[in-house]
Design a protein around this motif. Structure first.
Motif, PDB file in Angstrom:
ATOM      1  N   GLY A 105       4.739   0.550   6.255  1.00 54.89           N
ATOM      2  CA  GLY A 105       4.508   0.044   4.901  1.00 54.89           C
ATOM      3  C   GLY A 105       3.067  -0.270   4.562  1.00 54.89           C
ATOM      4  N   SER A 106       2.126   0.143   5.424  1.00 57.69           N
ATOM      5  CA  SER A 106       0.726  -0.146   5.144  1.00 57.69           C
ATOM      6  C   SER A 106       0.126   0.881   4.178  1.00 57.69           C
TER       7      SER A 106
ATOM      8  N   LYS B 221      -4.986  -1.234   0.117  1.00 56.61           N
ATOM      9  CA  LYS B 221      -4.408  -2.113  -0.922  1.00 56.61           C
ATOM     10  C   LYS B 221      -5.409  -3.200  -1.336  1.00 56.61           C
ATOM     11  N   THR B 222      -6.671  -2.817  -1.486  1.00 60.41           N
ATOM     12  CA  THR B 222      -7.678  -3.804  -1.887  1.00 60.41           C
ATOM     13  C   THR B 222      -7.436  -4.305  -3.316  1.00 60.41           C
TER      14      THR B 222
ATOM     15  N   LEU C 109      -4.975  -1.054   8.018  1.00 61.06           N
ATOM     16  CA  LEU C 109      -4.502  -2.431   7.903  1.00 61.06           C
ATOM     17  C   LEU C 109      -4.429  -2.716   6.411  1.00 61.06           C
ATOM     18  N   SER C 110      -3.256  -3.102   5.912  1.00 63.93           N
ATOM     19  CA  SER C 110      -3.177  -3.364   4.473  1.00 63.93           C
ATOM     20  C   SER C 110      -3.326  -4.861   4.210  1.00 63.93           C
TER      21      SER C 110
ATOM     22  N   CYS D 281      -8.367   1.581  -1.865  1.00 60.88           N
ATOM     23  CA  CYS D 281      -7.106   1.406  -2.573  1.00 60.88           C
ATOM     24  C   CYS D 281      -6.548   2.821  -2.745  1.00 60.88           C
ATOM     25  N   ALA D 282      -5.558   3.157  -1.941  1.00 65.84           N
ATOM     26  CA  ALA D 282      -5.054   4.535  -1.925  1.00 65.84           C
ATOM     27  C   ALA D 282      -4.479   4.917  -3.283  1.00 65.84           C
ATOM     28  N   LEU D 283      -3.864   3.957  -3.977  1.00 68.09           N
ATOM     29  CA  LEU D 283      -3.221   4.273  -5.255  1.00 68.09           C
ATOM     30  C   LEU D 283      -4.237   4.638  -6.340  1.00 68.09           C
TER      31      LEU D 283
END
Lengths: 116, 224
Positions: free
Chosen positions: B43-44, B169-170, B143-144, B200-202
């Motif tokens: 889930g990271s 997920k910054t 590491l999220s 931030c991957a998104l």
């Protein structure tokens, strides 16, 4: 549960040694497991029972775990200290320049064969 | 009473795997293929980060992905659909990690000479995958932010084997107590060589710097 993967490695190594020595059945495998090796002895013996009993060579074979205490060394004040109690910081001088001397072992110490 | 014969072995159980891993690395080197082992907890955002990364790199490198999971092929399908690149799924048969033997079996299913970069998405787990050398040329981990900046303290081995640490997920940093500076300090205490990439991957923020870093590692591997 990397213990299961480790059990498969142990079986592979023991099989090889047994073959080299023409051994038909092994009665005990003795392991040296370091205190900070991340291997949980109870999981290891549970996985062992499940996997070893599937092999003719190892059916009923006991897995004995001998624990090796973790000891670290401080480069600054040359002291040895218990890793589990103090982690990476030297309890004598507070230095972080320390390294593990022993306690990371996951090794097969010996095997035992009952002779008729 | 039975007589007992003792055969002394005194051998690390990781010895054979380490030898296989070194052999695999040497073969990859001679074929000019860079294998990156990517690890993290479940889930990271491994798959999402990979998609974002691959879409930036696919014009510059020939890339393939090997997804390792205990079961299902959702990740392999997602990667293929979102990036169009070659992606295969490995099943570990209940095991929590990949080793060099399993990695080699996976690579046997790829036409290796057609790729510059193969990314191995390891099983989501911060403990076991760190124990087993897969034969990769480098280890990276994600590491999220919601996991916390204390993870390098709790999973020291994982952070000591990874030279690239991606903080994902910054975008949710304002909602968590995660402190990037503290995280950096904790990571470097485990591995002073580690390079840290907040992303931030998104949204894609920070992915360009990470892509450049990977491009450089692949280039160095091929040239040196």
């Amino acid at each position: 549960m990397h213990e299961l993967g480790i059990v498969f490695y142990i079986i592979r190594d023991v099989k090889q040694v047994a073959e080299e020595n023409s051994v038909k059945h092994v009665s005990k495998v003795v392991m040296n497991i370091g205190e900070v090796s991340t291997v949980v002895p109870e999981y290891l013996t549970d996985c062992w029972r499940w996997a070893a009993d599937k092999e003719d060579l190892l059916r009923g074979c006991e897995l004995e775990v001998q624990t090796i205490g973790a000891v670290s060394f401080c480069e600054d004040c040359k002291t040895e200290f218990g890793t589990v109690a103090h982690g990476k910081t030297c309890p004598c001088c507070g230095s972080g320049k320390t390294y593990l001397l022993r306690g990371n072992e996951v090794e097969i110490k010996e095997i035992e064969i009952k002779e008729e | 009473m039975d007589k007992v014969k003792v055969i002394e072995i005194k051998k690390s159980v990781f010895e054979d795997n380490n030898r296989e891993a070194d052999g695999l690395r040497a073969e990859l080197k001679s074929r000019g293929v860079f294998l990156l082992n990517l690890m993290s907890s479940p889930g990271s955002g491994k798959t999402t980060t990979l998609i974002s990364l691959i879409n930036r790199l696919k014009g510059k490198l020939r890339i393939a992905v090997m997804e390792a999971d205990i079961d299902s092929d959702v990740d392999a399908v997602k990667i293929k659909e979102s990036t169009g690149i070659e992606s295969i799924q490995l099943h570990t048969g209940g095991m929590c990690h990949l080793d060099a033997g399993m990695t080699r079996q996976g690579l046997d299913n790829l036409p290796l000479d057609g790729f510059d970069l193969v990314i191995l998405e390891n099983v989501g787990n911060l403990v076991c995958p760190a124990e087993f050398d897969t034969g990769s040329c480098t280890n990276a981990m994600i590491l999220s932010v919601p996991e916390g900046d204390d993870k390098p303290l709790k999973y020291p081995l994982m952070f000591s084997v990874c030279d690239t640490v991606i903080v994902n997920k910054t975008d949710v940093l304002p909602y968590f107590t995660f402190d990037l500076d503290r995280c950096r300090k904790n990571v470097l205490a485990r591995n002073p060589k580690a390079e840290i990439f907040p992303v931030c991957a998104l949204s894609g923020e920070g992915i360009d710097a990470l892509a450049e870093h990977i491009l450089k590692m692949v280039k160095d591997w091929k040239e040196n």
